[in-house]
Design a protein around this motif. Structure first.
Motif, mmCIF file in Angstrom:
data_model
loop_
_atom_site.group_PDB
_atom_site.id
_atom_site.type_symbol
_atom_site.label_atom_id
_atom_site.label_comp_id
_atom_site.label_asym_id
_atom_site.label_seq_id
_atom_site.Cartn_x
_atom_site.Cartn_y
_atom_site.Cartn_z
ATOM 1 N N MET A 121 0.843 -1.189 0.000
ATOM 2 C CA MET A 121 0.000 0.000 0.000
ATOM 3 C C MET A 121 0.880 1.241 0.000
ATOM 4 O O MET A 121 1.978 1.228 0.569
ATOM 5 C CB MET A 121 -0.877 -0.017 1.258
ATOM 6 C CG MET A 121 -1.887 1.097 1.390
ATOM 7 S SD MET A 121 -2.885 0.820 2.909
ATOM 8 C CE MET A 121 -4.299 1.854 2.531
ATOM 9 N N VAL A 122 0.405 2.317 -0.632
ATOM 10 C CA VAL A 122 1.113 3.593 -0.648
ATOM 11 C C VAL A 122 0.273 4.631 0.083
ATOM 12 O O VAL A 122 -0.908 4.811 -0.224
ATOM 13 C CB VAL A 122 1.394 4.067 -2.086
ATOM 14 C CG1 VAL A 122 2.053 5.447 -2.084
ATOM 15 C CG2 VAL A 122 2.270 3.064 -2.825
ATOM 16 N N ASN A 123 0.895 5.308 1.034
ATOM 17 C CA ASN A 123 0.245 6.381 1.786
ATOM 18 C C ASN A 123 0.949 7.677 1.414
ATOM 19 O O ASN A 123 2.070 7.932 1.857
ATOM 20 C CB ASN A 123 0.359 6.108 3.286
ATOM 21 C CG ASN A 123 -0.274 7.197 4.134
ATOM 22 O OD1 ASN A 123 -1.014 8.048 3.635
ATOM 23 N ND2 ASN A 123 0.027 7.194 5.420
ATOM 24 N N ASP A 124 0.309 8.494 0.587
ATOM 25 C CA ASP A 124 0.923 9.695 0.028
ATOM 26 C C ASP A 124 0.241 10.934 0.595
ATOM 27 O O ASP A 124 -0.881 11.266 0.206
ATOM 28 C CB ASP A 124 0.793 9.649 -1.496
ATOM 29 C CG ASP A 124 1.375 10.866 -2.197
ATOM 30 O OD1 ASP A 124 1.932 11.750 -1.518
ATOM 31 O OD2 ASP A 124 1.275 10.931 -3.442
ATOM 32 N N VAL A 125 0.908 11.625 1.515
ATOM 33 C CA VAL A 125 0.284 12.787 2.143
ATOM 34 C C VAL A 125 0.032 13.920 1.159
ATOM 35 O O VAL A 125 -0.764 14.823 1.438
ATOM 36 C CB VAL A 125 1.103 13.315 3.344
ATOM 37 C CG1 VAL A 125 1.249 12.252 4.413
ATOM 38 C CG2 VAL A 125 2.456 13.854 2.912
ATOM 39 N N SER A 126 0.680 13.885 0.014
ATOM 40 C CA SER A 126 0.487 14.954 -0.970
ATOM 41 C C SER A 126 -0.629 14.637 -1.960
ATOM 42 O O SER A 126 -0.948 15.471 -2.816
ATOM 43 C CB SER A 126 1.781 15.218 -1.738
ATOM 44 O OG SER A 126 1.978 14.273 -2.773
ATOM 45 N N GLY A 127 -1.190 13.443 -1.892
ATOM 46 C CA GLY A 127 -2.241 13.075 -2.833
ATOM 47 C C GLY A 127 -1.805 13.124 -4.279
ATOM 48 O O GLY A 127 -2.605 13.370 -5.179
ATOM 49 N N GLY A 128 -0.510 12.886 -4.531
ATOM 50 C CA GLY A 128 0.013 12.877 -5.893
ATOM 51 C C GLY A 128 0.479 14.224 -6.392
ATOM 52 O O GLY A 128 0.980 14.324 -7.512
ATOM 53 N N HIS A 149 -5.579 15.069 1.687
ATOM 54 C CA HIS A 149 -5.724 16.473 1.319
ATOM 55 C C HIS A 149 -4.453 17.217 1.690
ATOM 56 O O HIS A 149 -3.976 17.153 2.819
ATOM 57 C CB HIS A 149 -6.918 17.104 2.039
ATOM 58 C CG HIS A 149 -7.072 18.556 1.728
ATOM 59 N ND1 HIS A 149 -6.606 19.548 2.572
ATOM 60 C CD2 HIS A 149 -7.617 19.195 0.657
ATOM 61 C CE1 HIS A 149 -6.865 20.730 2.037
ATOM 62 N NE2 HIS A 149 -7.475 20.547 0.876
ATOM 63 N N TRP A 150 -3.905 17.954 0.727
ATOM 64 C CA TRP A 150 -2.590 18.600 0.871
ATOM 65 C C TRP A 150 -2.570 19.845 0.002
ATOM 66 O O TRP A 150 -3.125 19.852 -1.092
ATOM 67 C CB TRP A 150 -1.534 17.609 0.405
ATOM 68 C CG TRP A 150 -0.082 17.924 0.589
ATOM 69 C CD1 TRP A 150 0.664 17.692 1.699
ATOM 70 C CD2 TRP A 150 0.837 18.416 -0.394
ATOM 71 N NE1 TRP A 150 1.992 18.007 1.480
ATOM 72 C CE2 TRP A 150 2.120 18.467 0.192
ATOM 73 C CE3 TRP A 150 0.704 18.827 -1.724
ATOM 74 C CZ2 TRP A 150 3.254 18.907 -0.474
ATOM 75 C CZ3 TRP A 150 1.831 19.257 -2.404
ATOM 76 C CH2 TRP A 150 3.088 19.302 -1.777
#
Length: 306
Positions: A121-128, A149-150
């Motif tokens: 799984m990928v947890n991306d605080v920037s949402g891409g 949301h970032w």
């Protein structure tokens, strides 16, 4: 490992990819960093980090979220190469030991390497937003993806804490990210939404978002809440008190119980045992509510009894 019920599929969650439990999922935080706001430096070497990761899993974490870059307010970016050095050995050992590992990163290069090392799984605080290549990595891998949301990098994000209506604004911006990511091949069933507590938000924004968690569930995606030990919790205490992050666990647990009761998919926490209990309380609360509804339905209608 966790003793929660077996996975049950829901329309918005891929059964084969994203864990879905009868109770809320508990994601344990493993920061392999020297400068995270709560536990920076405690697990900065591989041996200690791996040991703590197995402890989180043994304590009941359904997922262990491994991160090599602090995202606390004011934190400076970490080069992907350094981030890789920090996280890859940890991801590899934990995954080999049967732990379900999420990689907490904004960098596509790190995400890809971690997935190859066994993360699921990928947890991306920037949402891409931080790395445009992330969408391609996630789409090609077909793995679950936490879209948070970032608005800006950590060292300047608080300059962007300006909202007309924080709930509606965050909804709108998340929907735009969903549109962008799905246009690039990420499937809707891969996406988990995170409202981003503390990221470009003041305490009053965080509390408003928590109060309206049901509106995020209504967007049709699993929702992850990351409130653990964050600074907005200090508004609960006497302003004269400087409450250290590690002493915010009781407040975190209360938020976790309320969030799980509100129906969120998961919580991301430092203290797994206490928050696992909060999730159990919420599950029992829901079970009791269903039982009360059945009992009410079974009662004869007094009007018909006369």
């Amino acid at each position: 490992m966790s003793d929660v019920a077996d996975s049950v599929p829901t329309p918005s969650v891929a059964k084969e990819a994203t864990p879905r439990r009868a109770a809320c999922v508990v994601m344990g935080i493993l920061n392999v960093t020297p400068d995270s706001f709560s536990d920076g430096g405690l697990h900065a070497d591989t041996t200690r980090a791996v040991k703590h990761g197995f402890t989180l899993a043994a304590d009941g974490a359904d997922i262990v979220d491994v991160g090599g870059e602090s995202t606390r307010p004011g934190a400076r970016p970490v080069p992907p190469g350094e981030e890789l050095t920090r996280v890859l050995p940890v991801v590899r050992e934990l995954a080999a030991g049967g732990v379900r590992v999420s990689i907490d990163t904004m960098h596509a290069q790190v995400a890809q390497a971690a997935l190859e090392a066994g993360a699921f799984m990928v947890n991306d605080v920037s949402g891409g937003l931080a790395d445009p290549r992330m969408a391609n990595i996630v789409a090609d891998a077909g793995v679950p993806y936490v879209l948070m949301h970032w608005r800006a990098p950590s060292h300047r994000m608080q300059r962007h804490a300006d909202y007309q209506d924080v709930v509606q604004d965050v909804h709108r911006e998340l929907r735009l990210r969903i549109q962008e990511l799905t246009s690039r091949g990420v499937r809707e069933e891969q996406i988990v939404l995170d409202p981003g507590l503390g990221f470009a938000k003041r305490p009053e924004h965080d509390w408003a978002l928590l109060a309206r968690l049901s509106s995020f569930n209504a967007l049709g995606f699993p929702v992850l809440v990351g409130a653990s030990r964050k600074s907005f919790l200090t508004t609960l205490y006497d302003p004269a008190c400087q409450v250290p992050a590690a002493e915010r666990d009781a407040a975190t647990t209360a938020v976790s119980a309320l969030a799980a009761t509100a129906g969120v998919w998961g919580i991301r926490v430092h203290n797994v045992p206490a928050n696992r209990d909060a999730v159990r309380v919420a599950a029992a609360w829901h079970a009791g509510d269903r039982e009360a509804d059945r009992a009410d339905t079974a009662q004869p209608d007094p009007a018909q009894a006369r």
